[in-house]
Motif scaffolding. Structure first.
Motif, PDB file in Angstrom:
ATOM      1  N   ALA A  52       0.823  -1.221   0.000  1.00 50.30           N
ATOM      2  CA  ALA A  52       0.000   0.000   0.000  1.00 50.30           C
ATOM      3  C   ALA A  52       0.856   1.269   0.000  1.00 50.30           C
ATOM      4  O   ALA A  52       0.339   2.368  -0.185  1.00 50.30           O
ATOM      5  CB  ALA A  52      -0.918  -0.003   1.221  1.00 50.30           C
ATOM      6  N   GLY A  53       2.171   1.121   0.231  1.00 45.15           N
ATOM      7  CA  GLY A  53       3.067   2.289   0.236  1.00 45.15           C
ATOM      8  C   GLY A  53       3.161   2.968   1.588  1.00 45.15           C
ATOM      9  O   GLY A  53       3.611   4.109   1.680  1.00 45.15           O
ATOM     10  N   PRO A  71       2.049   7.271  -6.265  1.00 44.52           N
ATOM     11  CA  PRO A  71       0.742   7.759  -6.714  1.00 44.52           C
ATOM     12  C   PRO A  71       0.093   6.878  -7.801  1.00 44.52           C
ATOM     13  O   PRO A  71      -1.110   6.662  -7.775  1.00 44.52           O
ATOM     14  CB  PRO A  71       1.051   9.154  -7.260  1.00 44.52           C
ATOM     15  CG  PRO A  71       2.275   9.577  -6.527  1.00 44.52           C
ATOM     16  CD  PRO A  71       3.064   8.326  -6.278  1.00 44.52           C
ATOM     17  N   LYS A  74      -1.155   3.668  -6.150  1.00 49.74           N
ATOM     18  CA  LYS A  74      -2.223   3.964  -5.187  1.00 49.74           C
ATOM     19  C   LYS A  74      -3.552   4.268  -5.888  1.00 49.74           C
ATOM     20  O   LYS A  74      -4.620   4.096  -5.315  1.00 49.74           O
ATOM     21  CB  LYS A  74      -1.808   5.131  -4.289  1.00 49.74           C
ATOM     22  CG  LYS A  74      -0.712   4.738  -3.298  1.00 49.74           C
ATOM     23  CD  LYS A  74      -0.117   5.912  -2.568  1.00 49.74           C
ATOM     24  CE  LYS A  74       1.087   5.458  -1.747  1.00 49.74           C
ATOM     25  NZ  LYS A  74       1.764   6.558  -1.055  1.00 49.74           N
ATOM     26  N   ALA A  75      -3.456   4.722  -7.145  1.00 49.02           N
ATOM     27  CA  ALA A  75      -4.671   5.012  -7.909  1.00 49.02           C
ATOM     28  C   ALA A  75      -5.430   3.735  -8.257  1.00 49.02           C
ATOM     29  O   ALA A  75      -6.630   3.782  -8.552  1.00 49.02           O
ATOM     30  CB  ALA A  75      -4.314   5.779  -9.178  1.00 49.02           C
ATOM     31  N   TYR A  79      -7.361   0.021  -0.296  1.00 50.56           N
ATOM     32  CA  TYR A  79      -6.751  -0.553   0.909  1.00 50.56           C
ATOM     33  C   TYR A  79      -7.666  -0.392   2.125  1.00 50.56           C
ATOM     34  O   TYR A  79      -8.135   0.705   2.415  1.00 50.56           O
ATOM     35  CB  TYR A  79      -5.418   0.165   1.150  1.00 50.56           C
ATOM     36  CG  TYR A  79      -4.771  -0.075   2.491  1.00 50.56           C
ATOM     37  CD1 TYR A  79      -4.407  -1.358   2.904  1.00 50.56           C
ATOM     38  CD2 TYR A  79      -4.498   0.986   3.351  1.00 50.56           C
ATOM     39  CE1 TYR A  79      -3.805  -1.560   4.131  1.00 50.56           C
ATOM     40  CE2 TYR A  79      -3.886   0.795   4.572  1.00 50.56           C
ATOM     41  CZ  TYR A  79      -3.542  -0.487   4.960  1.00 50.56           C
ATOM     42  OH  TYR A  79      -2.948  -0.682   6.173  1.00 50.56           O
ATOM     43  N   ASP A 101     -13.180  12.819  -4.992  1.00 50.70           N
ATOM     44  CA  ASP A 101     -12.174  13.773  -5.470  1.00 50.70           C
ATOM     45  C   ASP A 101     -10.880  13.086  -5.885  1.00 50.70           C
ATOM     46  O   ASP A 101     -10.215  13.515  -6.825  1.00 50.70           O
ATOM     47  CB  ASP A 101     -11.843  14.788  -4.357  1.00 50.70           C
ATOM     48  CG  ASP A 101     -12.795  15.973  -4.376  1.00 50.70           C
ATOM     49  OD1 ASP A 101     -13.483  16.143  -5.387  1.00 50.70           O
ATOM     50  OD2 ASP A 101     -12.852  16.706  -3.366  1.00 50.70           O
ATOM     51  N   PHE A 102     -10.489  12.054  -5.137  1.00 57.08           N
ATOM     52  CA  PHE A 102      -9.149  11.497  -5.354  1.00 57.08           C
ATOM     53  C   PHE A 102      -9.110  10.201  -6.161  1.00 57.08           C
ATOM     54  O   PHE A 102      -8.079   9.897  -6.754  1.00 57.08           O
ATOM     55  CB  PHE A 102      -8.440  11.294  -4.008  1.00 57.08           C
ATOM     56  CG  PHE A 102      -8.026  12.591  -3.375  1.00 57.08           C
ATOM     57  CD1 PHE A 102      -6.874  13.233  -3.794  1.00 57.08           C
ATOM     58  CD2 PHE A 102      -8.801  13.190  -2.405  1.00 57.08           C
ATOM     59  CE1 PHE A 102      -6.496  14.447  -3.242  1.00 57.08           C
ATOM     60  CE2 PHE A 102      -8.436  14.396  -1.842  1.00 57.08           C
ATOM     61  CZ  PHE A 102      -7.284  15.029  -2.260  1.00 57.08           C
ATOM     62  N   TYR A 103     -10.198   9.434  -6.139  1.00 60.78           N
ATOM     63  CA  TYR A 103     -10.156   8.147  -6.843  1.00 60.78           C
ATOM     64  C   TYR A 103     -11.098   8.178  -8.049  1.00 60.78           C
ATOM     65  O   TYR A 103     -12.311   8.290  -7.889  1.00 60.78           O
ATOM     66  CB  TYR A 103     -10.564   7.016  -5.895  1.00 60.78           C
ATOM     67  CG  TYR A 103      -9.620   6.821  -4.728  1.00 60.78           C
ATOM     68  CD1 TYR A 103      -8.297   6.420  -4.923  1.00 60.78           C
ATOM     69  CD2 TYR A 103     -10.046   7.031  -3.420  1.00 60.78           C
ATOM     70  CE1 TYR A 103      -7.431   6.245  -3.857  1.00 60.78           C
ATOM     71  CE2 TYR A 103      -9.190   6.856  -2.347  1.00 60.78           C
ATOM     72  CZ  TYR A 103      -7.887   6.460  -2.567  1.00 60.78           C
ATOM     73  OH  TYR A 103      -7.040   6.295  -1.505  1.00 60.78           O
TER      74      TYR A 103
END
Lengths: 244, 272
Positions: A52-53, A71, A74-75, A79, A101-103
């Motif tokens: 997952a980083g 990044p 993670k896209a 997780y 917003d992010f995915y």
């Protein structure tokens, strides 16, 4: 495009005392449901966090969908950690906004339907939700993504059997079927029926990586029985403990 | 992505501070009237003086709380937001570490700036308005009449001072971030080590500053330059030079703290 989704090469991780992962090699393809099994402290959570980083390997290489965790990976990774990660000030709708917003792969309508079925209102604050509701909300958000890889860390640990059924049903009915589900657990009996493959960690390395069908066919036993055999411990007996 | 991150950090800031800022301004208005109107020599003596004392005490308490809360917010939003449980969400978003750090930094500078403006504004509200206006007129008239600064020069100095305030605020915030990030390199006692790292950074910077100053102090060539500048340049020129010197020094510190913080979070992140 390559079928390989996860590739770990000579992966090592230690926290100072001893190695948690030692020269681990692993290749995992797309479109599978994989159980990451092992007793407590065998590195399941560490491996998932590296993918997952959230943790940096001590040495070795990790590639997720062809990329070093960052990044880009993670896209495509959804997780579910073994803890609550919401900020207390947020409301349910803030969390939906954040995921949207992010995915790019986030299906807001699906998440809203799942929240509604859990009785969560958009203006409900995280702070006022019960622990169980927060866990379900987190699961709803994670499973509302059409991700390539789902990393689910102990999703059914510490809950009653009815809640386990709810969680497993939510996972299985909502995950993107062309993606891979990697579920870490030591409650093998509850998930064995849905697994395609298992990875068993022992002594900081992969002790077994095989399909469930192969295990049943070649060894003539269930994964649960195999696990119990691999990690059988003699019962504790009385005796004299000399600390000197 | 930075804009989106900033949206959530600013929302978190507003949820925490709107009430405090509002309370400080409302109490400033209350104190303006209670301090100005309730004369303790009248027959209302006990009630009036108690009212004055209580409202003044609450106002000062709010100002102190605002200052403390501002720094708690700076530390807590960075530490809890990135390196504790919330970090599990923030570091699995498809964004780069510098964007996470910058969003936190901008929100923290914003909260400091607004808190500073509210504090100054509230003091101006409490003070007798006619006397404040008169004092400001006198200062500007003195500067103009004595030919120290022209109107344009005053505007330039004001803008530079504002820029210096922004840079020194950001620099102080990023020093805390860098100390927390350095503390994160340790396996145990990360909060304690962050505190130690803060002190180490302070010691290193003050020692380096002293060394540079002592070198300048014994250099005849540099003294000569400073002396000739003092003779040739106007007050405006010298003040201008001093402000820019501190802006550049703060900017260098800020950049160094940002790089240290970002590199540690990018290469050494260990959310255990």
């Amino acid at each position: 495009m390559s079928d390989t989704l996860i590739q770990c090469t000579d992966l090592c991780k230690s926290y100072g005392a001893g190695p948690v992962l030692s020269h681990l090699n692993l290749t995992l393809g797309a479109g599978r449901i994989v159980g990451l099994l092992g007793p407590n402290g065998t590195g399941k959570t560490t491996l998932i966090k590296i993918l997952a980083g959230l943790l940096q390997p001590t040495s070795g290489q990790v590639l997720v969908d062809g990329c070093v965790p960052g990044p880009e990976s993670k896209a495509v990774v959804s997780y579910l950690p073994d803890r609550m990660y919401f900020a207390d000030w947020m409301k349910a709708k803030d969390l939906l906004d954040l995921f949207e917003d992010f995915y790019r792969d986030f299906d807001r309508e699906k998440a809203e339907r799942m929240c509604a079925s859990l009785g969560i209102t958009p203006d409900q604050r995280v702070k006022t939700m019960s622990k169980g509701t927060r866990e379900k909300m987190q699961l709803a958000l994670v499973m509302s993504r059409r991700a390539k890889l789902y990393l689910l860390d102990e999703p059914i640990a510490g809950v009653d059997p009815a809640a386990r059924d709810f969680i497993m049903n939510t996972i299985l009915t909502n995950y993107s079927s062309d993606g891979t589900l990697l579920i870490s657990t030591h409650l093998i009996g509850d998930i064995e029926r849905v697994l395609d493959e298992v990875i068993i960690l022992k002594d900081a390395d992969v002790a077994l990586h095989d399909s469930v069908d192969n295990i049943r066919q070649n060894r003539g036993m269930s994964v649960d029985a195999l696990f119990r055999e691999m990690f059988r411990m003699d019962p504790l007996e009385g005796g004299y403990f000399d600390a000197r | 992505m930075l804009g989106k991150l900033l949206k959530y950090d600013l929302r978190s800031m507003l949820k925490t501070f709107l009430l405090v800022w509002g309370a400080a301004l409302v109490l400033a208005f209350v104190n303006h009237f209670t301090l100005g109107r309730l004369d303790i020599d009248t027959g209302f003596l006990p009630i009036a003086s108690i009212l004055k004392a209580v409202s003044l005490f609450v106002y000062i308490a709010i100002l102190v709380a605002m200052t403390v809360l501002t720094w708690i917010f700076v530390i807590q939003r960075f530490y809890n937001g990135l390196l504790k449980d919330e970090g599990y969400l923030m570091f699995t978003l498809p964004v780069k570490p510098w964007q996470l750090v910058t969003a936190k930094g901008i929100a923290a500078v914003a909260v400091n700036v607004v808190s500073g403006l509210v504090a100054v504004g509230s003091v101006l509200i409490v003070a007798p308005w006619d006397k404040v206006a008169e004092a400001m007129r006198n200062v500007f008239a003195f500067l103009r009449d004595n030919g120290i600064f022209s109107g344009g020069q005053l505007a330039v100095l004001f803008a530079e001072a504002a820029l210096l305030f922004l840079f020194t605020t950001a620099r102080s915030i990023y020093q805390v971030y860098a100390a927390i990030a350095l503390g994160h390199l340790f396996r145990k006692h990360r909060v304690g080590m962050a505190f130690v790292m803060y002190l180490v950074i302070n010691t290193v910077l003050s020692t380096a500053g002293s060394l540079i100053l002592s070198t300048v102090a014994v250099s005849d060539a540099l003294w000569g330059t400073v002396s000739s500048l003092l003779e040739k340049w106007s007050a405006f020129g010298l003040l201008n030079l001093a402000l820019w010197f501190y802006i550049v020094v703060s900017a260098i510190h800020l950049a160094a703290f940002h790089v240290v913080t970002e590199r540690i979070l990018a290469k050494k992140l260990n959310l255990e």
